[in-house]
Design a protein around this motif. Structure first.
Motif, PDB file in Angstrom:
ATOM      1  N   ILE A  50       0.547  -1.010  -0.145  1.00 54.90           N
ATOM      2  CA  ILE A  50       0.053  -0.110  -0.115  1.00 54.90           C
ATOM      3  C   ILE A  50       0.988   1.284  -0.261  1.00 54.90           C
ATOM      4  O   ILE A  50       0.663   2.147  -0.727  1.00 54.90           O
ATOM      5  CB  ILE A  50      -0.920   0.165   1.171  1.00 54.90           C
ATOM      6  N   LYS A  51       1.747   1.242   0.698  1.00 59.61           N
ATOM      7  CA  LYS A  51       2.998   2.445   0.980  1.00 59.61           C
ATOM      8  C   LYS A  51       3.514   2.578  -0.485  1.00 59.61           C
ATOM      9  O   LYS A  51       3.529   3.786  -1.072  1.00 59.61           O
ATOM     10  CB  LYS A  51       4.051   2.104   1.704  1.00 59.61           C
ATOM     11  N   THR A  52       3.791   1.643  -1.277  1.00 63.66           N
ATOM     12  CA  THR A  52       4.446   1.841  -2.556  1.00 63.66           C
ATOM     13  C   THR A  52       3.461   2.285  -3.525  1.00 63.66           C
ATOM     14  O   THR A  52       3.812   3.151  -4.345  1.00 63.66           O
ATOM     15  CB  THR A  52       4.999   0.268  -3.173  1.00 63.66           C
ATOM     16  N   LYS A  53       2.218   1.645  -3.429  1.00 61.48           N
ATOM     17  CA  LYS A  53       1.076   2.296  -4.329  1.00 61.48           C
ATOM     18  C   LYS A  53       0.994   3.626  -4.117  1.00 61.48           C
ATOM     19  O   LYS A  53       0.783   4.572  -4.995  1.00 61.48           O
ATOM     20  CB  LYS A  53      -0.149   1.476  -4.101  1.00 61.48           C
ATOM     21  N   LEU A  54       0.842   4.073  -2.819  1.00 63.93           N
ATOM     22  CA  LEU A  54       0.618   5.539  -2.201  1.00 63.93           C
ATOM     23  C   LEU A  54       1.848   6.392  -2.708  1.00 63.93           C
ATOM     24  O   LEU A  54       1.473   7.401  -3.540  1.00 63.93           O
ATOM     25  CB  LEU A  54       0.565   5.669  -0.742  1.00 63.93           C
ATOM     26  N   GLU A  55       2.945   5.912  -2.872  1.00 64.62           N
ATOM     27  CA  GLU A  55       4.149   6.712  -3.344  1.00 64.62           C
ATOM     28  C   GLU A  55       4.036   6.977  -4.725  1.00 64.62           C
ATOM     29  O   GLU A  55       4.271   8.063  -5.408  1.00 64.62           O
ATOM     30  CB  GLU A  55       5.458   5.883  -3.151  1.00 64.62           C
ATOM     31  N   LYS A  56       3.470   6.060  -5.611  1.00 62.32           N
ATOM     32  CA  LYS A  56       3.592   6.034  -6.884  1.00 62.32           C
ATOM     33  C   LYS A  56       2.404   7.027  -7.340  1.00 62.32           C
ATOM     34  O   LYS A  56       2.434   7.770  -8.275  1.00 62.32           O
ATOM     35  CB  LYS A  56       3.014   4.674  -7.694  1.00 62.32           C
ATOM     36  N   THR A  57       1.348   6.803  -6.693  1.00 66.72           N
ATOM     37  CA  THR A  57       0.294   7.814  -6.824  1.00 66.72           C
ATOM     38  C   THR A  57       0.559   9.111  -6.519  1.00 66.72           C
ATOM     39  O   THR A  57       0.224  10.262  -7.208  1.00 66.72           O
ATOM     40  CB  THR A  57      -1.085   7.254  -5.943  1.00 66.72           C
ATOM     41  N   VAL A  58       1.482   9.602  -5.639  1.00 64.99           N
ATOM     42  CA  VAL A  58       1.782  10.766  -5.201  1.00 64.99           C
ATOM     43  C   VAL A  58       2.705  11.319  -6.204  1.00 64.99           C
ATOM     44  O   VAL A  58       2.471  12.476  -6.384  1.00 64.99           O
ATOM     45  CB  VAL A  58       2.457  10.948  -3.902  1.00 64.99           C
ATOM     46  N   SER A  59       3.700  10.439  -6.655  1.00 63.48           N
ATOM     47  CA  SER A  59       4.625  10.920  -7.454  1.00 63.48           C
ATOM     48  C   SER A  59       3.888  11.095  -8.993  1.00 63.48           C
ATOM     49  O   SER A  59       4.357  11.936  -9.729  1.00 63.48           O
ATOM     50  CB  SER A  59       5.877  10.045  -7.627  1.00 63.48           C
ATOM     51  N   VAL A  60       2.826  10.483  -9.274  1.00 61.31           N
ATOM     52  CA  VAL A  60       2.054  10.712 -10.816  1.00 61.31           C
ATOM     53  C   VAL A  60       1.497  11.798 -10.670  1.00 61.31           C
ATOM     54  O   VAL A  60       1.518  12.853 -11.607  1.00 61.31           O
ATOM     55  CB  VAL A  60       1.275   9.348 -10.925  1.00 61.31           C
ATOM     56  N   SER A  61       0.926  12.280  -9.359  1.00 57.91           N
ATOM     57  CA  SER A  61       0.266  13.540  -9.080  1.00 57.91           C
ATOM     58  C   SER A  61       0.974  14.643  -9.229  1.00 57.91           C
ATOM     59  O   SER A  61       0.502  15.915  -9.660  1.00 57.91           O
ATOM     60  CB  SER A  61      -0.870  13.479  -8.006  1.00 57.91           C
ATOM     61  N   ILE A  62       2.290  14.687  -8.785  1.00 55.20           N
ATOM     62  CA  ILE A  62       3.086  15.734  -8.969  1.00 55.20           C
ATOM     63  C   ILE A  62       3.631  15.942 -10.291  1.00 55.20           C
ATOM     64  O   ILE A  62       3.499  16.654 -11.151  1.00 55.20           O
ATOM     65  CB  ILE A  62       4.416  15.614  -8.045  1.00 55.20           C
TER      66      ILE A  62
END
Length: 95
Positions: free
Chosen positions: A83-95
């Protein structure tokens, strides 16, 4: 704009999932610690009473719960890291 909204929604859902998973993990850890304490108490009482069956049963029970505890820890840590990995990917995509 639309992708940012979708990304923010996904990020919020993932952070809620992460929080729930961590709370469940803490609850499971608490119950396992209670069980280990009870096993230790029976073990200590068995030593005081010199009761071989109490010593053996509490030791075996503690070992079984220890193995289950390790399995649960591995599963929860894997889920939390995923979940942390998915969250990091989601945050990096949104930036």
């Amino acid at each position: 704009m639309n992708q940012t909204t979708v990304s923010a929604t996904a990020s919020n859902e993932l952070s809620v999932q992460l929080t729930q998973k961590e709370q469940k993990f803490k609850r499971v850890k608490l119950w396992f610690n209670i069980i280990f304490a009870l096993c230790f108490l029976v073990f200590a009482l068995g030593l005081v009473w010199m009761n071989v069956m109490a010593i053996a049963s509490s030791f075996i029970t503690a070992m079984m719960f220890g193995m289950a505890y390790l399995g649960v820890i591995m599963i929860f840590e894997e889920d939390i890291n995923e979940i942390k990995t998915k969250l990091e990917k989601t945050v990096s995509v949104s930036i």
